[in-house]
Design a protein around this motif. Structure first.
Motif, PDB file in Angstrom:
ATOM      1  N   LEU A  37       2.230   0.194 -10.965  1.00 37.66           N
ATOM      2  CA  LEU A  37       1.418   0.760 -12.044  1.00 37.66           C
ATOM      3  C   LEU A  37       2.270   1.081 -13.267  1.00 37.66           C
ATOM      4  O   LEU A  37       1.841   0.905 -14.407  1.00 37.66           O
ATOM      5  N   ILE A  38       3.492   1.568 -13.014  1.00 42.53           N
ATOM      6  CA  ILE A  38       4.378   1.895 -14.145  1.00 42.53           C
ATOM      7  C   ILE A  38       4.649   0.639 -14.971  1.00 42.53           C
ATOM      8  O   ILE A  38       4.521   0.637 -16.198  1.00 42.53           O
ATOM      9  N   VAL A  39       4.995  -0.451 -14.274  1.00 41.88           N
ATOM     10  CA  VAL A  39       5.281  -1.709 -14.981  1.00 41.88           C
ATOM     11  C   VAL A  39       4.028  -2.185 -15.729  1.00 41.88           C
ATOM     12  O   VAL A  39       4.087  -2.553 -16.902  1.00 41.88           O
ATOM     13  N   ALA A  40       2.882  -2.098 -15.043  1.00 44.02           N
ATOM     14  CA  ALA A  40       1.641  -2.548 -15.669  1.00 44.02           C
ATOM     15  C   ALA A  40       1.328  -1.717 -16.916  1.00 44.02           C
ATOM     16  O   ALA A  40       0.948  -2.263 -17.957  1.00 44.02           O
ATOM     17  N   LEU A  41       1.521  -0.395 -16.814  1.00 39.49           N
ATOM     18  CA  LEU A  41       1.219   0.466 -17.953  1.00 39.49           C
ATOM     19  C   LEU A  41       2.177   0.203 -19.107  1.00 39.49           C
ATOM     20  O   LEU A  41       1.779   0.227 -20.276  1.00 39.49           O
ATOM     21  N   LEU A  42       3.451  -0.051 -18.774  1.00 39.28           N
ATOM     22  CA  LEU A  42       4.409  -0.368 -19.834  1.00 39.28           C
ATOM     23  C   LEU A  42       3.984  -1.641 -20.549  1.00 39.28           C
ATOM     24  O   LEU A  42       4.034  -1.730 -21.784  1.00 39.28           O
ATOM     25  N   ALA A  43       3.552  -2.646 -19.770  1.00 37.60           N
ATOM     26  CA  ALA A  43       3.104  -3.905 -20.361  1.00 37.60           C
ATOM     27  C   ALA A  43       1.882  -3.656 -21.232  1.00 37.60           C
ATOM     28  O   ALA A  43       1.783  -4.161 -22.358  1.00 37.60           O
TER      29      ALA A  43
ATOM     30  N   LYS B 200       0.808  -1.210   0.000  1.00 40.04           N
ATOM     31  CA  LYS B 200       0.000   0.000   0.000  1.00 40.04           C
ATOM     32  C   LYS B 200       0.845   1.265   0.000  1.00 40.04           C
ATOM     33  O   LYS B 200       0.330   2.368  -0.057  1.00 40.04           O
ATOM     34  N   ARG B 201       2.185   1.086   0.061  1.00 40.23           N
ATOM     35  CA  ARG B 201       3.028   2.289   0.042  1.00 40.23           C
ATOM     36  C   ARG B 201       2.946   2.935  -1.337  1.00 40.23           C
ATOM     37  O   ARG B 201       3.059   2.267  -2.360  1.00 40.23           O
ATOM     38  N   PRO B 202       2.757   4.271  -1.362  1.00 42.67           N
ATOM     39  CA  PRO B 202       2.548   4.974  -2.633  1.00 42.67           C
ATOM     40  C   PRO B 202       3.632   4.665  -3.663  1.00 42.67           C
ATOM     41  O   PRO B 202       3.324   4.433  -4.833  1.00 42.67           O
ATOM     42  N   LEU B 203       4.888   4.646  -3.214  1.00 37.26           N
ATOM     43  CA  LEU B 203       5.973   4.411  -4.161  1.00 37.26           C
ATOM     44  C   LEU B 203       5.822   3.051  -4.820  1.00 37.26           C
ATOM     45  O   LEU B 203       5.963   2.903  -6.035  1.00 37.26           O
ATOM     46  N   VAL B 204       5.468   2.044  -3.996  1.00 34.25           N
ATOM     47  CA  VAL B 204       5.303   0.690  -4.524  1.00 34.25           C
ATOM     48  C   VAL B 204       4.133   0.646  -5.496  1.00 34.25           C
ATOM     49  O   VAL B 204       4.230   0.084  -6.588  1.00 34.25           O
ATOM     50  N   VAL B 205       3.030   1.280  -5.095  1.00 33.59           N
ATOM     51  CA  VAL B 205       1.860   1.311  -5.979  1.00 33.59           C
ATOM     52  C   VAL B 205       2.247   1.945  -7.310  1.00 33.59           C
ATOM     53  O   VAL B 205       1.944   1.412  -8.386  1.00 33.59           O
ATOM     54  N   ALA B 206       2.958   3.079  -7.237  1.00 33.58           N
ATOM     55  CA  ALA B 206       3.322   3.788  -8.467  1.00 33.58           C
ATOM     56  C   ALA B 206       4.213   2.911  -9.338  1.00 33.58           C
ATOM     57  O   ALA B 206       4.016   2.836 -10.557  1.00 33.58           O
TER      58      ALA B 206
ATOM     59  N   TYR C 172      10.470  12.800  -2.198  1.00 32.58           N
ATOM     60  CA  TYR C 172      10.594  13.064  -3.626  1.00 32.58           C
ATOM     61  C   TYR C 172      10.664  11.796  -4.468  1.00 32.58           C
ATOM     62  O   TYR C 172      10.300  11.815  -5.638  1.00 32.58           O
ATOM     63  N   THR C 173      11.116  10.679  -3.884  1.00 34.04           N
ATOM     64  CA  THR C 173      11.231   9.447  -4.682  1.00 34.04           C
ATOM     65  C   THR C 173       9.874   9.077  -5.276  1.00 34.04           C
ATOM     66  O   THR C 173       9.771   8.737  -6.456  1.00 34.04           O
ATOM     67  N   GLY C 174       8.850   9.151  -4.439  1.00 30.65           N
ATOM     68  CA  GLY C 174       7.504   8.851  -4.919  1.00 30.65           C
ATOM     69  C   GLY C 174       7.085   9.799  -6.019  1.00 30.65           C
ATOM     70  O   GLY C 174       6.487   9.395  -7.019  1.00 30.65           O
ATOM     71  N   THR C 175       7.431  11.080  -5.857  1.00 28.77           N
ATOM     72  CA  THR C 175       7.069  12.079  -6.861  1.00 28.77           C
ATOM     73  C   THR C 175       7.710  11.751  -8.208  1.00 28.77           C
ATOM     74  O   THR C 175       7.082  11.915  -9.261  1.00 28.77           O
ATOM     75  N   MET C 176       8.978  11.281  -8.166  1.00 31.69           N
ATOM     76  CA  MET C 176       9.647  10.906  -9.419  1.00 31.69           C
ATOM     77  C   MET C 176       8.852   9.801 -10.114  1.00 31.69           C
ATOM     78  O   MET C 176       8.603   9.854 -11.327  1.00 31.69           O
ATOM     79  N   ALA C 177       8.439   8.803  -9.314  1.00 28.11           N
ATOM     80  CA  ALA C 177       7.625   7.725  -9.877  1.00 28.11           C
ATOM     81  C   ALA C 177       6.305   8.279 -10.396  1.00 28.11           C
ATOM     82  O   ALA C 177       5.829   7.879 -11.468  1.00 28.11           O
TER      83      ALA C 177
END
Lengths: 330, 329
Positions: A30-36, A21-27, A280-285
């Protein structure tokens, strides 16, 4: 809205669920899923060079979002609506100072960053000394910046980026990555260091979570808040220079498209608008996520109208994952 | 001004109690000053015709400022109002064209337009109050969605409004321009709304949502009602802007969102919620309109007009906040 009195009654969830549930992990998921998804919709979407191109676009957004992130963590309804105007102004000023000449790059960056810092300073002073709410102050400043852009565009021709700057933004520099991505990584490290390892960083969280308590503890609240807005102006100006390098010449209101998306990137990265939390790490994601989403929508063949509807709806669904307020229980 | 700033120390000064009861007084003073300046630089701007023109141009912004006020009352914000205006504008334009543009069809199209605005408001309310998304980013996301819908309904600007529509909006009946009938009708509706319990409830939620909740107020429902009112007045603003521009444009309202927020602040309402008046927002919208026309009348070179407008609005925003805080503190 004070939610201090709300008592959380849920039992502690298991560690795995907490992690997911951590935002960074979720992001990231989602990034991997969207790339797929992108790869499935149009083969080649997730190729290395395509991903690099996405990262270049995301880095401009990410650099704007860095300043936005600081201002938001600093709390007191912190937000900077003037970043869009500063990005445009920086791009047009830098373009004119360098005007295609390599020797002009350094002066151009200096001019752009100083102007960005100056407007950030105005914002910060209005917000701290006159205690104008950030939304109002930066909204008013956006109006001034847009007016200034009209004047400047009438007075001087639109400048050109020096070839070296364009190369820095678009061509590989080191290990196959363009310079701008290295710059973004450097900014990421700088932000992580600033927020987690410096007194200034701790104080940002302090004034963001409880300004009164921080003030009582001797934190120079006003100086820090002015500093945050100055940094926001500087980051926006840097992004403006990068954008100039990306497009080759500065054209009207290029920065407008960064105003609200930079805030969305911060929120998708898990920093709540209430301040005092996040990083900021989450923001980058979040910035990468936004750019991939936009890119997928331009890849699939749907009308502009459908694209916008899907984009808006997806943003709403993403926000449901995190960034929701707490329920009120008596 | 100096008197106002020097009084905060005295708690019972009559000036302060007036300001507390009528937080829009500073805005009213700015407005009167602007009217005087406009009259000084261009005497004709005080003529009946000019004032009618001012109202028919800025009635849309006034209504949009009203729309924004109702969400600001309860501490929320709506960055999608401009896109609701665009959506309603294209919906009624397309319907009126499809249905032939006769008198009755115009009215039917307007009704559908109002329903569209209400639906947008309900959607926003459910997203923000119901699902507890953060208002600024969530309404930005819905504004993208609404803009997409508007582009779907009418991809490119240009379809004209039927004559019956803009002739009515710009017409004169019994010697009085139509816009003033609209102003009067809106004034009555707003007067009734101001006396309703809902307004007090929205202000209570904006002042302290937790306290309102603990007193037993249905906070979520009240906030949703705020967004519904916001959608309604955004739709009315769209009807006015359609009367003024007489054509459909899927992006017509985009620039108006931030002006609506500025108008609310100029009118002395607190963006944090809990304090404010609709009258103030109406005055705030007129201030923005008068600043624009003043900048023109003073003879500012065209390329400098936006900058001078921006500076004037920023100054007015700051002055308004300083004065109204002096009154509240």
């Amino acid at each position: 809205m004070s939610t201090e009195t709300a008592v959380s009654v849920t039992a502690a969830p298991s560690k795995a669920i907490e992690f997911l549930k951590r935002p960074l992990v979720v992001a990231l998921i989602l990034i991997v899923a969207l790339l797929a998804l992108g790869e499935a919709l149009s083969p080649g979407f997730a190729s290395a060079e395509q991903i690099l191109r996405l990262l270049v676009v995301a880095s401009v957004m990410g650099i704007v979002a860095a300043g936005q992130n600081l201002v938001i963590i600093g709390g007191r309804e912190g937000i900077d609506l003037s970043v869009g105007g500063i990005v445009s102004l920086a791009a047009i000023l830098a373009g004119n100072v360098m005007n295609g000449a390599e020797s002009g790059i350094l002066p151009a960056v200096l001019v752009a960053v100083s102007v960005g810092a100056l407007f950030g300073l105005f914002n910060g002073l209005g917000i701290t000394l006159l205690r104008i709410p950030p939304l109002v102050m930066t909204l008013g400043m956006l109006g001034v910046l847009q007016g200034l852009l009209v004047v400047i565009r009438n007075g001087i021709p639109s400048g050109r980026a020096a070839p070296a700057l364009s190369q820095f933004v678009t061509q590989p520099l080191l290990f196959g990555l363009p310079g701008i991505i290295w710059l973004w990584i450097a900014i990421g490290l700088f932000m992580a260091f600033l927020l987690k390892r410096t007194v200034f960083g701790y104080r940002i969280y302090a004034i963001g979570s409880n300004e009164q308590a921080a003030f009582m503890a001797g934190v120079p609240v006003k100086t820090i808040r002015v500093g945050l807005f100055v940094l926001s102006g500087v980051f926006a100006a840097l992004a403006g220079v990068c954008l100039l390098g990306y497009s080759g010449s500065s054209f009207s209101n290029v920065g407008e498209q960064y105003m609200l998306p930079s805030i969305i990137a911060v929120v998708l990265g898990g920093t709540p608008l209430a301040g005092g939390k996040g990083g900021y790490t989450g923001t980058m994601a979040g910035a990468v996520l936004l750019v991939i989403l936009q890119s997928i929508l331009t890849t699939v063949h749907i009308d502009e109208s459908g694209r916008q509807m899907v984009f808006g709806a997806t943003l709403l669904v993403l926000m449901l994952f995190y960034g929701r307020g707490r329920a009120m229980r008596g | 001004m100096q008197q106002i700033i020097s009084t905060p120390a005295m708690n019972t000064s009559p000036l302060k109690s007036v300001l507390q009861r009528f937080p829009f007084v500073p805005a009213l003073i700015i407005l009167i000053a602007l009217v005087a300046l406009n009259g000084f630089f261009q005497p004709r701007s005080l003529s009946f015709g000019s004032i009618t023109g001012l109202f028919s141009t800025y009635l849309a912004l006034m209504l949009l400022a009203v729309a924004q006020t109702y969400v600001v009352f309860s501490g929320d914000i709506d960055l999608s109002v401009g896109s609701i205006v665009s959506l309603v504008n294209v919906v009624i334009i397309v319907l009126m064209e499809k249905w032939g543009g006769g008198g009755l069809t115009v009215i039917a199209a307007c009704l559908v337009g109002i329903l569209t605005g209400l639906a947008c408001g309900v959607a926003n309310g459910i997203m923000i109050a119901g699902l507890r998304l953060q208002a600024i980013v969530a309404t930005f996301a819905t504004s993208i969605f609404f803009t997409g819908l508007a582009l779907y309904v009418l991809p490119v600007a240009g379809t004209p409004a039927p004559e019956a529509y803009w002739m009515t909006y710009g017409g004169t009946y019994f010697g009085i321009p139509f816009v003033f009938y609209v102003v009067a009708a809106v004034a009555i509706v707003l007067g009734v709304l101001a006396r309703m319990r809902l307004t007090t409830q929205m202000l209570a939620v904006g002042d302290d949502a937790m306290a309102a909740f603990q007193t037993g107020l249905p906070v979520t429902l009240i906030r949703i009602k705020g967004y519904v009112l916001c959608g309604l007045f955004s739709a009315l603003a769209a009807l006015c802007i359609t009367g003024d521009t007489a054509s459909g444009d899927p992006l017509v309202g985009g620039k108006m969102t931030l002006y609506s927020v500025a108008a609310v602040v100029l009118g002395g309402s607190a963006l944090s919620g809990g304090a404010g008046t609709v009258t103030g927002s109406l005055i705030g919208a007129l201030i923005i309109g008068l600043i624009n026309s003043l900048v023109f009348f003073v003879g500012t070179p065209s390329e400098w007009q936006n900058l001078v407008q921006g500076l004037a609005i920023l100054t007015a925003l700051m002055a308004g906040i300083l004065v109204s805080r002096g009154a509240r503190a």
